[in-house]
Scaffold this motif. Structure first.
Motif, PDB file in Angstrom:
ATOM      1  N   ILE A   1      -1.911   5.674 -10.635  1.00  0.00           N
ATOM      2  CA  ILE A   1      -2.707   5.313  -9.467  1.00  0.00           C
ATOM      3  C   ILE A   1      -1.805   5.069  -8.269  1.00  0.00           C
ATOM      4  O   ILE A   1      -0.588   4.875  -8.404  1.00  0.00           O
ATOM      5  N   THR A   2      -2.447   5.051  -7.104  1.00  0.00           N
ATOM      6  CA  THR A   2      -1.772   4.729  -5.847  1.00  0.00           C
ATOM      7  C   THR A   2      -2.496   3.563  -5.202  1.00  0.00           C
ATOM      8  O   THR A   2      -3.718   3.589  -5.036  1.00  0.00           O
ATOM      9  N   ILE A   3      -1.758   2.513  -4.843  1.00  0.00           N
ATOM     10  CA  ILE A   3      -2.338   1.344  -4.191  1.00  0.00           C
ATOM     11  C   ILE A   3      -2.715   1.716  -2.755  1.00  0.00           C
ATOM     12  O   ILE A   3      -1.897   2.259  -2.004  1.00  0.00           O
ATOM     13  N   THR A   4      -3.968   1.416  -2.387  1.00  0.00           N
ATOM     14  CA  THR A   4      -4.435   1.737  -1.035  1.00  0.00           C
ATOM     15  C   THR A   4      -4.576   0.516  -0.137  1.00  0.00           C
ATOM     16  O   THR A   4      -4.398   0.620   1.075  1.00  0.00           O
ATOM     17  N   SER A   5      -4.893  -0.656  -0.709  1.00  0.00           N
ATOM     18  CA  SER A   5      -5.045  -1.857   0.114  1.00  0.00           C
ATOM     19  C   SER A   5      -4.903  -3.106  -0.743  1.00  0.00           C
ATOM     20  O   SER A   5      -4.946  -3.041  -1.975  1.00  0.00           O
ATOM     21  N   ILE A   6      -4.724  -4.249  -0.056  1.00  0.00           N
ATOM     22  CA  ILE A   6      -4.553  -5.542  -0.721  1.00  0.00           C
ATOM     23  C   ILE A   6      -5.536  -6.524  -0.114  1.00  0.00           C
ATOM     24  O   ILE A   6      -5.677  -6.603   1.120  1.00  0.00           O
ATOM     25  N   HIS A   7      -6.231  -7.244  -0.970  1.00  0.00           N
ATOM     26  CA  HIS A   7      -7.170  -8.272  -0.512  1.00  0.00           C
ATOM     27  C   HIS A   7      -6.656  -9.649  -0.948  1.00  0.00           C
ATOM     28  O   HIS A   7      -6.446  -9.891  -2.142  1.00  0.00           O
ATOM     29  N   GLN A   8      -6.422 -10.527   0.028  1.00  0.00           N
ATOM     30  CA  GLN A   8      -5.933 -11.881  -0.250  1.00  0.00           C
ATOM     31  C   GLN A   8      -7.066 -12.879  -0.075  1.00  0.00           C
ATOM     32  O   GLN A   8      -7.746 -12.892   0.950  1.00  0.00           O
ATOM     33  N   SER A   9      -7.295 -13.708  -1.078  1.00  0.00           N
ATOM     34  CA  SER A   9      -8.329 -14.739  -1.011  1.00  0.00           C
ATOM     35  C   SER A   9      -7.769 -16.033  -1.566  1.00  0.00           C
ATOM     36  O   SER A   9      -6.620 -16.100  -2.027  1.00  0.00           O
TER      37      SER A   9
ATOM     38  N   PRO B   1       0.823  -1.218   0.000  1.00  0.00           N
ATOM     39  CA  PRO B   1       0.000   0.000   0.000  1.00  0.00           C
ATOM     40  C   PRO B   1       0.856   1.267   0.000  1.00  0.00           C
ATOM     41  O   PRO B   1       1.882   1.328   0.684  1.00  0.00           O
ATOM     42  N   GLY B   2       0.424   2.210  -0.799  1.00  0.00           N
ATOM     43  CA  GLY B   2       1.167   3.449  -0.940  1.00  0.00           C
ATOM     44  C   GLY B   2       2.038   3.495  -2.175  1.00  0.00           C
ATOM     45  O   GLY B   2       2.544   4.562  -2.553  1.00  0.00           O
ATOM     46  N   GLU B   3       2.230   2.347  -2.844  1.00  0.00           N
ATOM     47  CA  GLU B   3       3.069   2.304  -4.047  1.00  0.00           C
ATOM     48  C   GLU B   3       2.301   2.889  -5.230  1.00  0.00           C
ATOM     49  O   GLU B   3       1.091   2.687  -5.371  1.00  0.00           O
ATOM     50  N   GLU B   4       3.023   3.622  -6.071  1.00  0.00           N
ATOM     51  CA  GLU B   4       2.412   4.268  -7.229  1.00  0.00           C
ATOM     52  C   GLU B   4       2.827   3.538  -8.504  1.00  0.00           C
ATOM     53  O   GLU B   4       3.937   3.000  -8.589  1.00  0.00           O
ATOM     54  N   MET B   5       1.914   3.543  -9.488  1.00  0.00           N
ATOM     55  CA  MET B   5       2.206   2.864 -10.754  1.00  0.00           C
ATOM     56  C   MET B   5       1.302   3.400 -11.856  1.00  0.00           C
ATOM     57  O   MET B   5       0.284   4.058 -11.579  1.00  0.00           O
ATOM     58  N   SER B   6       1.682   3.082 -13.087  1.00  0.00           N
ATOM     59  CA  SER B   6       0.840   3.397 -14.242  1.00  0.00           C
ATOM     60  C   SER B   6       0.044   2.153 -14.603  1.00  0.00           C
ATOM     61  O   SER B   6       0.597   1.048 -14.661  1.00  0.00           O
ATOM     62  N   LEU B   7      -1.262   2.332 -14.846  1.00  0.00           N
ATOM     63  CA  LEU B   7      -2.119   1.180 -15.103  1.00  0.00           C
ATOM     64  C   LEU B   7      -3.180   1.557 -16.132  1.00  0.00           C
ATOM     65  O   LEU B   7      -3.790   2.625 -16.049  1.00  0.00           O
ATOM     66  N   GLN B   8      -3.380   0.661 -17.096  1.00  0.00           N
ATOM     67  CA  GLN B   8      -4.447   0.875 -18.074  1.00  0.00           C
ATOM     68  C   GLN B   8      -5.751   0.316 -17.517  1.00  0.00           C
ATOM     69  O   GLN B   8      -5.841  -0.852 -17.165  1.00  0.00           O
ATOM     70  N   LEU B   9      -6.767   1.171 -17.438  1.00  0.00           N
ATOM     71  CA  LEU B   9      -8.081   0.781 -16.934  1.00  0.00           C
ATOM     72  C   LEU B   9      -8.951   0.392 -18.121  1.00  0.00           C
ATOM     73  O   LEU B   9      -9.125   1.183 -19.053  1.00  0.00           O
TER      74      LEU B   9
ATOM     75  N   MET C   1      -5.877  -9.386  -4.846  1.00  0.00           N
ATOM     76  CA  MET C   1      -6.566  -8.324  -5.586  1.00  0.00           C
ATOM     77  C   MET C   1      -6.207  -7.000  -4.918  1.00  0.00           C
ATOM     78  O   MET C   1      -6.235  -6.894  -3.689  1.00  0.00           O
ATOM     79  N   PHE C   2      -5.848  -5.996  -5.724  1.00  0.00           N
ATOM     80  CA  PHE C   2      -5.415  -4.705  -5.203  1.00  0.00           C
ATOM     81  C   PHE C   2      -6.522  -3.664  -5.387  1.00  0.00           C
ATOM     82  O   PHE C   2      -7.296  -3.705  -6.353  1.00  0.00           O
ATOM     83  N   PHE C   3      -6.561  -2.731  -4.448  1.00  0.00           N
ATOM     84  CA  PHE C   3      -7.463  -1.584  -4.547  1.00  0.00           C
ATOM     85  C   PHE C   3      -6.614  -0.315  -4.565  1.00  0.00           C
ATOM     86  O   PHE C   3      -5.560  -0.245  -3.900  1.00  0.00           O
TER      87      PHE C   3
ATOM     88  N   ARG D   1     -11.170  16.345   0.679  1.00  0.00           N
ATOM     89  CA  ARG D   1      -9.918  15.849   1.222  1.00  0.00           C
ATOM     90  C   ARG D   1      -9.295  14.841   0.242  1.00  0.00           C
ATOM     91  O   ARG D   1     -10.003  14.126  -0.462  1.00  0.00           O
ATOM     92  N   LYS D   2      -7.982  14.779   0.240  1.00  0.00           N
ATOM     93  CA  LYS D   2      -7.289  13.788  -0.585  1.00  0.00           C
ATOM     94  C   LYS D   2      -7.364  12.427   0.097  1.00  0.00           C
ATOM     95  O   LYS D   2      -7.344  12.320   1.317  1.00  0.00           O
ATOM     96  N   ARG D   3      -7.433  11.380  -0.725  1.00  0.00           N
ATOM     97  CA  ARG D   3      -7.393  10.019  -0.177  1.00  0.00           C
ATOM     98  C   ARG D   3      -6.002   9.737   0.357  1.00  0.00           C
ATOM     99  O   ARG D   3      -5.019  10.197  -0.198  1.00  0.00           O
ATOM    100  N   LYS D   4      -5.940   8.979   1.383  1.00  0.00           N
ATOM    101  CA  LYS D   4      -4.648   8.613   1.952  1.00  0.00           C
ATOM    102  C   LYS D   4      -4.436   7.123   1.800  1.00  0.00           C
ATOM    103  O   LYS D   4      -5.376   6.356   1.818  1.00  0.00           O
TER     104      LYS D   4
END
Length: 353
Positions: A323-331, A280-288, A336-338, A350-353
């Protein structure tokens, strides 16, 4: 048919050589003794020919590491046979009969040598894995020096990722492709089912790709293991004989090999281990590429296929966004990243943290 003719001619030559030279070796001035010596020589020649032909038939399709076992077995068998014959000739009746009849003498020697060498070969072959406990540091199998060879199975070839892994040069192990794996891939490629046929052809294409890479040491192993019917069992036998590792994606094969102590490389585990570590907190370029399940969400995928759900990014669908990764969901299905669009503020300002 040609092999039968060659073996027959070889046996006749051995018989002729024995009949011709054995009397001269024995040496005698009596014609009757010479005749008996010739017959004994012919018997010896036939025995040698049959022994050589039997060894050729028995071990033609075996590994080269069988040769030391054969040699040690024959030496041991000859020694035991010699001791047995000497002990047998201590009996006066047997000794007298053998001295009076050269054919009987030769037949006794031949039978005893044949029986004890045969028993020696069979016993040592069946117990070769236990000899290292009887005689320390003695083991009748090839010692692998350096990296263990990688033995590829059919599922590994059909999967295809092994070719890219080997092409990177990160793996310098010797690659072994068994002949029975090639035949299985060919059988899948010849299947009437269209999906299976495509998978089999893909496996053959991957095989050719690996073989054509000059930086990869590839060996096509011709071991047959005729006594074993299932390919998985043959792979385990080969891995044990070559002291190698099986590379596969077959879950059942992985479990069976683990029970028998055979090292296995699971391509799925390897791919999972090579996935990039994202926090979480890592930034990257991603095609949506498509909308998400929630309102305003957009979905993109990392290079390894991992899903990334981005909030408040509906207007970026079809575009590449920072984008900036905010959380990780493990199943059980995987990770899966959010995330959120970099610098985008919440609706409350307010800006998202």
């Amino acid at each position: 048919m040609a092999r039968v003719i060659i073996r027959t001619l070889f046996a006749l030559v051995c018989i002729g050589l024995g009949y011709t030279f054995f009397p001269a070796i024995r040496g005698s001035g009596e014609s009757a003794v010479f005749a008996n010596a010739g017959l004994a020589g012919a018997i010896y020649g036939l025995a040698v020919a049959l022994l050589i032909i039997a060894l050729e038939l028995l071990f033609a399709k075996k590994f080269i590491q069988s040769v030391p076992v054969i040699m040690i077995s024959l030496i041991f068998g000859f020694i035991v046979a010699k001791l047995f014959v000497d002990a047998m000739f201590l009996v006066p009746a047997i000794k007298t009969a053998a001295e009076q009849d050269l054919v009987l003498n030769s037949a006794l020697n031949l039978i005893v040598v044949f029986v004890f060498t045969y028993l020696s070969v069979i016993v040592i072959f069946r117990t070769k894995d236990e000899w290292k406990f009887i005689i320390p540091y003695v083991e009748f199998r090839r010692t692998q020096r350096g990296a263990k060879p990688l033995i590829l199975d059919t599922s590994c070839l059909i999967d295809g990722r092994i070719a890219d892994i080997l092409a990177t040069g990160a793996v310098d192990n010797q690659v072994v492709i068994p002949a029975f794996v090639m035949r299985e891939a060919q059988a899948v490629a010849d299947s009437k089912d269209r999906l299976k046929r495509r998978r089999g052809r893909r496996g053959l294409d991957i095989l050719n790709k690996i073989r054509q890479n000059p930086d990869i040491e590839v060996i096509l192993h011709e071991a047959h293991y005729g006594s074993v019917s299932r390919v998985d069992e043959k792979l385990i036998r080969m891995a044990r004989d070559l002291d190698g590792k099986i590379v596969t994606t077959d879950f059942n094969l992985i479990k069976v090999a683990a029970v028998q102590g055979i090292p296995v490389i699971n391509l799925n585990d390897l791919a999972e281990a090579l996935k990039p570590v994202i926090i979480p907190g890592e930034e990257m370029s991603l095609q949506l590429i498509r909308p998400g399940e929630e309102s305003g969400q957009a979905v993109g995928y990392l290079d390894d296929g991992t899903m990334v759900v981005v909030d408040d990014a509906h207007d970026f669908i079809g575009k590449t966004a920072e984008i900036t990764i905010t959380s990780i969901h493990q199943s059980s299905a995987g990770k899966m990243f959010f995330g959120r669009i970099k610098g985008r503020e919440r609706n409350d300002g307010r800006k998202r943290k």
